[in-house]
Design a protein around this motif. Structure first.
Motif, PDB file in Angstrom:
ATOM      1  N   ALA A  13       0.829  -1.210   0.000  1.00 28.52           N
ATOM      2  CA  ALA A  13       0.000   0.000   0.000  1.00 28.52           C
ATOM      3  C   ALA A  13       0.859   1.255   0.000  1.00 28.52           C
ATOM      4  O   ALA A  13       0.531   2.255  -0.655  1.00 28.52           O
ATOM      5  N   ALA A  14       1.985   1.206   0.711  1.00 31.22           N
ATOM      6  CA  ALA A  14       2.883   2.364   0.770  1.00 31.22           C
ATOM      7  C   ALA A  14       3.508   2.675  -0.585  1.00 31.22           C
ATOM      8  O   ALA A  14       3.925   3.818  -0.832  1.00 31.22           O
ATOM      9  N   GLY A  15       3.574   1.681  -1.448  1.00 30.10           N
ATOM     10  CA  GLY A  15       4.199   1.898  -2.747  1.00 30.10           C
ATOM     11  C   GLY A  15       3.232   2.186  -3.882  1.00 30.10           C
ATOM     12  O   GLY A  15       3.655   2.398  -5.023  1.00 30.10           O
ATOM     13  N   VAL A  16       1.929   2.217  -3.587  1.00 33.29           N
ATOM     14  CA  VAL A  16       0.933   2.402  -4.643  1.00 33.29           C
ATOM     15  C   VAL A  16       1.105   3.749  -5.349  1.00 33.29           C
ATOM     16  O   VAL A  16       1.086   3.829  -6.583  1.00 33.29           O
ATOM     17  N   HIS A  17       1.293   4.806  -4.591  1.00 32.10           N
ATOM     18  CA  HIS A  17       1.407   6.141  -5.197  1.00 32.10           C
ATOM     19  C   HIS A  17       2.604   6.218  -6.145  1.00 32.10           C
ATOM     20  O   HIS A  17       2.470   6.690  -7.287  1.00 32.10           O
ATOM     21  N   ASP A  18       3.756   5.738  -5.703  1.00 30.94           N
ATOM     22  CA  ASP A  18       4.950   5.784  -6.544  1.00 30.94           C
ATOM     23  C   ASP A  18       4.762   4.982  -7.826  1.00 30.94           C
ATOM     24  O   ASP A  18       5.217   5.387  -8.903  1.00 30.94           O
ATOM     25  N   ALA A  19       4.088   3.843  -7.714  1.00 29.33           N
ATOM     26  CA  ALA A  19       3.886   2.993  -8.890  1.00 29.33           C
ATOM     27  C   ALA A  19       2.934   3.639  -9.889  1.00 29.33           C
ATOM     28  O   ALA A  19       3.193   3.635 -11.103  1.00 29.33           O
ATOM     29  N   MET A  20       1.840   4.215  -9.402  1.00 35.75           N
ATOM     30  CA  MET A  20       0.828   4.764 -10.299  1.00 35.75           C
ATOM     31  C   MET A  20       1.218   6.132 -10.854  1.00 35.75           C
ATOM     32  O   MET A  20       0.806   6.500 -11.952  1.00 35.75           O
ATOM     33  N   VAL A  21       2.006   6.883 -10.114  1.00 35.79           N
ATOM     34  CA  VAL A  21       2.357   8.245 -10.544  1.00 35.79           C
ATOM     35  C   VAL A  21       3.696   8.286 -11.269  1.00 35.79           C
ATOM     36  O   VAL A  21       3.829   8.916 -12.322  1.00 35.79           O
ATOM     37  N   ASP A  22       4.693   7.591 -10.720  1.00 30.29           N
ATOM     38  CA  ASP A  22       6.060   7.684 -11.261  1.00 30.29           C
ATOM     39  C   ASP A  22       6.531   6.416 -11.964  1.00 30.29           C
ATOM     40  O   ASP A  22       7.653   6.380 -12.485  1.00 30.29           O
ATOM     41  N   GLY A  23       5.713   5.366 -11.952  1.00 27.94           N
ATOM     42  CA  GLY A  23       6.145   4.109 -12.558  1.00 27.94           C
ATOM     43  C   GLY A  23       7.245   3.422 -11.777  1.00 27.94           C
ATOM     44  O   GLY A  23       7.982   2.591 -12.314  1.00 27.94           O
ATOM     45  N   GLU A  24       7.354   3.732 -10.492  1.00 28.08           N
ATOM     46  CA  GLU A  24       8.381   3.147  -9.627  1.00 28.08           C
ATOM     47  C   GLU A  24       7.760   1.986  -8.844  1.00 28.08           C
ATOM     48  O   GLU A  24       6.932   2.194  -7.960  1.00 28.08           O
ATOM     49  N   TRP A  25       8.182   0.759  -9.162  1.00 29.91           N
ATOM     50  CA  TRP A  25       7.533  -0.442  -8.635  1.00 29.91           C
ATOM     51  C   TRP A  25       8.319  -1.133  -7.522  1.00 29.91           C
ATOM     52  O   TRP A  25       7.928  -2.213  -7.075  1.00 29.91           O
ATOM     53  N   THR A  26       9.378  -0.538  -7.036  1.00 30.93           N
ATOM     54  CA  THR A  26      10.228  -1.228  -6.067  1.00 30.93           C
ATOM     55  C   THR A  26       9.486  -1.541  -4.773  1.00 30.93           C
ATOM     56  O   THR A  26       9.449  -2.695  -4.311  1.00 30.93           O
ATOM     57  N   ILE A  27       8.870  -0.534  -4.165  1.00 35.28           N
ATOM     58  CA  ILE A  27       8.211  -0.742  -2.869  1.00 35.28           C
ATOM     59  C   ILE A  27       7.044  -1.709  -3.008  1.00 35.28           C
ATOM     60  O   ILE A  27       6.869  -2.626  -2.188  1.00 35.28           O
ATOM     61  N   ILE A  28       6.265  -1.522  -4.040  1.00 31.60           N
ATOM     62  CA  ILE A  28       5.101  -2.385  -4.210  1.00 31.60           C
ATOM     63  C   ILE A  28       5.525  -3.833  -4.478  1.00 31.60           C
ATOM     64  O   ILE A  28       4.878  -4.783  -4.031  1.00 31.60           O
ATOM     65  N   THR A  29       6.640  -4.006  -5.186  1.00 29.10           N
ATOM     66  CA  THR A  29       7.143  -5.358  -5.438  1.00 29.10           C
ATOM     67  C   THR A  29       7.650  -6.002  -4.156  1.00 29.10           C
ATOM     68  O   THR A  29       7.399  -7.192  -3.905  1.00 29.10           O
ATOM     69  N   VAL A  30       8.338  -5.231  -3.331  1.00 29.56           N
ATOM     70  CA  VAL A  30       8.822  -5.762  -2.049  1.00 29.56           C
ATOM     71  C   VAL A  30       7.642  -6.224  -1.189  1.00 29.56           C
ATOM     72  O   VAL A  30       7.671  -7.329  -0.611  1.00 29.56           O
ATOM     73  N   GLY A  31       6.607  -5.401  -1.110  1.00 28.74           N
ATOM     74  CA  GLY A  31       5.430  -5.793  -0.329  1.00 28.74           C
ATOM     75  C   GLY A  31       4.778  -7.044  -0.869  1.00 28.74           C
ATOM     76  O   GLY A  31       4.377  -7.941  -0.110  1.00 28.74           O
ATOM     77  N   TYR A  32       4.676  -7.123  -2.187  1.00 29.11           N
ATOM     78  CA  TYR A  32       4.053  -8.280  -2.821  1.00 29.11           C
ATOM     79  C   TYR A  32       4.863  -9.547  -2.555  1.00 29.11           C
ATOM     80  O   TYR A  32       4.306 -10.600  -2.209  1.00 29.11           O
ATOM     81  N   VAL A  33       6.181  -9.452  -2.699  1.00 25.78           N
ATOM     82  CA  VAL A  33       7.039 -10.620  -2.489  1.00 25.78           C
ATOM     83  C   VAL A  33       6.989 -11.077  -1.037  1.00 25.78           C
ATOM     84  O   VAL A  33       7.020 -12.287  -0.750  1.00 25.78           O
ATOM     85  N   ILE A  34       6.903 -10.145  -0.092  1.00 27.67           N
ATOM     86  CA  ILE A  34       6.753 -10.519   1.322  1.00 27.67           C
ATOM     87  C   ILE A  34       5.504 -11.379   1.497  1.00 27.67           C
ATOM     88  O   ILE A  34       5.535 -12.435   2.154  1.00 27.67           O
ATOM     89  N   MET A  35       4.404 -10.941   0.928  1.00 27.20           N
ATOM     90  CA  MET A  35       3.151 -11.699   1.032  1.00 27.20           C
ATOM     91  C   MET A  35       3.276 -13.079   0.415  1.00 27.20           C
ATOM     92  O   MET A  35       2.825 -14.083   0.988  1.00 27.20           O
ATOM     93  N   ARG A  36       3.898 -13.144  -0.737  1.00 23.86           N
ATOM     94  CA  ARG A  36       3.961 -14.407  -1.454  1.00 23.86           C
ATOM     95  C   ARG A  36       4.928 -15.392  -0.797  1.00 23.86           C
ATOM     96  O   ARG A  36       4.672 -16.596  -0.768  1.00 23.86           O
ATOM     97  N   LEU A  37       6.053 -14.889  -0.271  1.00 24.43           N
ATOM     98  CA  LEU A  37       6.985 -15.799   0.402  1.00 24.43           C
ATOM     99  C   LEU A  37       6.404 -16.318   1.715  1.00 24.43           C
ATOM    100  O   LEU A  37       6.679 -17.459   2.118  1.00 24.43           O
TER     101      LEU A  37
END
Length: 393
Positions: A103-127
């Motif tokens: 959730a903390a990375g949603v703004h960066d991903a949607m506005v700046d195309g920066e997916w690092t934070i959102i990917t880290v959160g997603y990978v935490i959930m999946r692992l």
């Protein structure tokens, strides 16, 4: 049976277990997702207002995949293997932490195309989900093959998600789609060796609860319209109408979704996959409705410099009409008469058509949804009358 560490043996639960309902942990898990859904909806709203409707909608669809997929995988696993012991709870809480990072990375991903934070959160959930499957493989020989397939498949895809962060923004965009495809194929591949024992009515209830969360976002949009109307220095009659229409839409969408019991339909893996995967469209559309209401609010209050009446109209009518069609495909098709289906789909088309006249979009959308509800209620009354025992005078 508890071991020395106070852990239960993880094994398949009875899919026919009576009185199976969502656990308090599952309800808490859902609440954490409210944050991620809210962030995605708010950024969709801002992107449309700023004149970037197409790009923002694609980003919203990508982010909502991460939200939906992580939620869905936990839901089906919990339905089949929930032990509710301390280790299961802690692993689930780790997944919740991943949701908050995402959730903390949603703004960066949607506005700046920066997916690092959102990917880290997603990978935490999946692992964390991989850890659950590994525990199952250790605990239950009967489920070992399917559990190992899930654990291996999910782990390999996470490597791809992390590796794509080394690519430029454009490369990250294009590699998202094959990685997404691999994610959705993992359960199909894994369950070819053995079907996990999920509980049909429990799964249907969990999907219904998540739908309620998404509809709650629409009610928030209506509340914002009411607050703005109350605090406005000038008389803006349209705000009151928008607030009323928002309530009508949320209530109508709820009525449509819960017009039929769904648990009795989930009798096979094929039906389970169809039900689970198709809900992506239902959920994403429902989550976008609140953004549409907020965009209409900005149009009324002249808050968007680049916002046009046409953009505002489509931002509301498209998700509502998509939601209606998706619910018909997933939940109503084959459950209501042909006549009722035709009338229902005409109401969905009327929602979209109302965007052609922005001055009546909000009212037209609310009326069309109300007509769809009327169609389903007439159908339900006729079904009830046809199955009722004859009256004795």
């Amino acid at each position: 049976m508890l071991n020395r560490l106070g852990l239960l043996r993880m094994t398949g639960r009875d899919p026919g277990e009576g009185h199976r309902v969502a656990s308090p942990l599952e309800l808490l898990f859902d609440l954490v997702f409210v944050v991620a859904v809210s962030q995605a909806s708010q950024n969709l709203h801002h992107g449309i207002v700023e004149g970037h409707a197409a790009e923002t909608t694609v980003s919203y669809a990508m982010i909502f995949f991460a939200i939906w997929w992580a939620w869905m995988n936990f839901t089906w696993f919990a339905s089949a293997f929930d032990t509710d012991d301390w280790l299961y709870r802690l692993t689930t809480i780790v997944q919740m932490a991943g949701v908050l990072v995402l959730a903390a990375g949603v703004h960066d991903a949607m506005v700046d195309g920066e997916w690092t934070i959102i990917t880290v959160g997603y990978v935490i959930m999946r692992l964390a989900m991989v850890a659950q499957w590994v525990r199952l493989a250790i605990s239950d020989p009967e489920q070992r093959a399917v559990a190992l397939r899930f654990a291996i498949g999910i782990s390999l895809v996470q490597v791809l998600w992390v590796a794509r962060l080394a690519l430029p923004v454009e490369g990250q965009f294009w590699t998202f789609w094959p990685a997404m495809l691999l994610e959705v194929l993992v359960p199909v591949w894994a369950e070819r060796v053995h079907r996990t024992p999920w509980h049909p009515h429990h799964v249907a209830e969990r999907y219904g609860l998540f739908t309620l969360i998404l509809l709650g976002e629409s009610l928030l949009g209506s509340a914002n319209a009411i607050i703005d109307a109350a605090n406005s220095d000038e008389r803006i009659d349209g705000l009151v109408g928008l607030a009323v229409a928002g309530i009508v839409l949320a209530a109508g969408m709820w009525w449509i979704y819960f017009s039929r019991e769904q648990g009795d339909r989930l009798t096979s893996s094929r039906e389970g996959f169809a039900f689970g995967y198709a809900h992506y469209v239902v959920f994403a559309a429902a989550g976008a409705v609140s953004a549409g209401i907020e965009v209409e609010l900005d149009l009324l209050t002249h808050a968007g410099e680049h916002l046009t009446a046409s953009d505002a109209s489509f931002s509301l009518t498209v998700p509502v009409s998509v939601y209606m069609v998706a619910v018909w495909v997933v939940l109503l098709r084959g459950r209501i008469s042909t006549t009722a289906s035709v009338l229902f789909l005409l109401a969905a088309a009327a929602v979209l058509a109302s965007a052609a006249l922005p001055i009546v979009t909000v009212l037209g959308t609310a009326v069309a949804v109300g007509l769809a509800v009327l169609v389903l209620e007439v159908q339900r009354i006729r079904e009830r009358d046809s199955t009722a025992p004859p009256r004795r005078d």
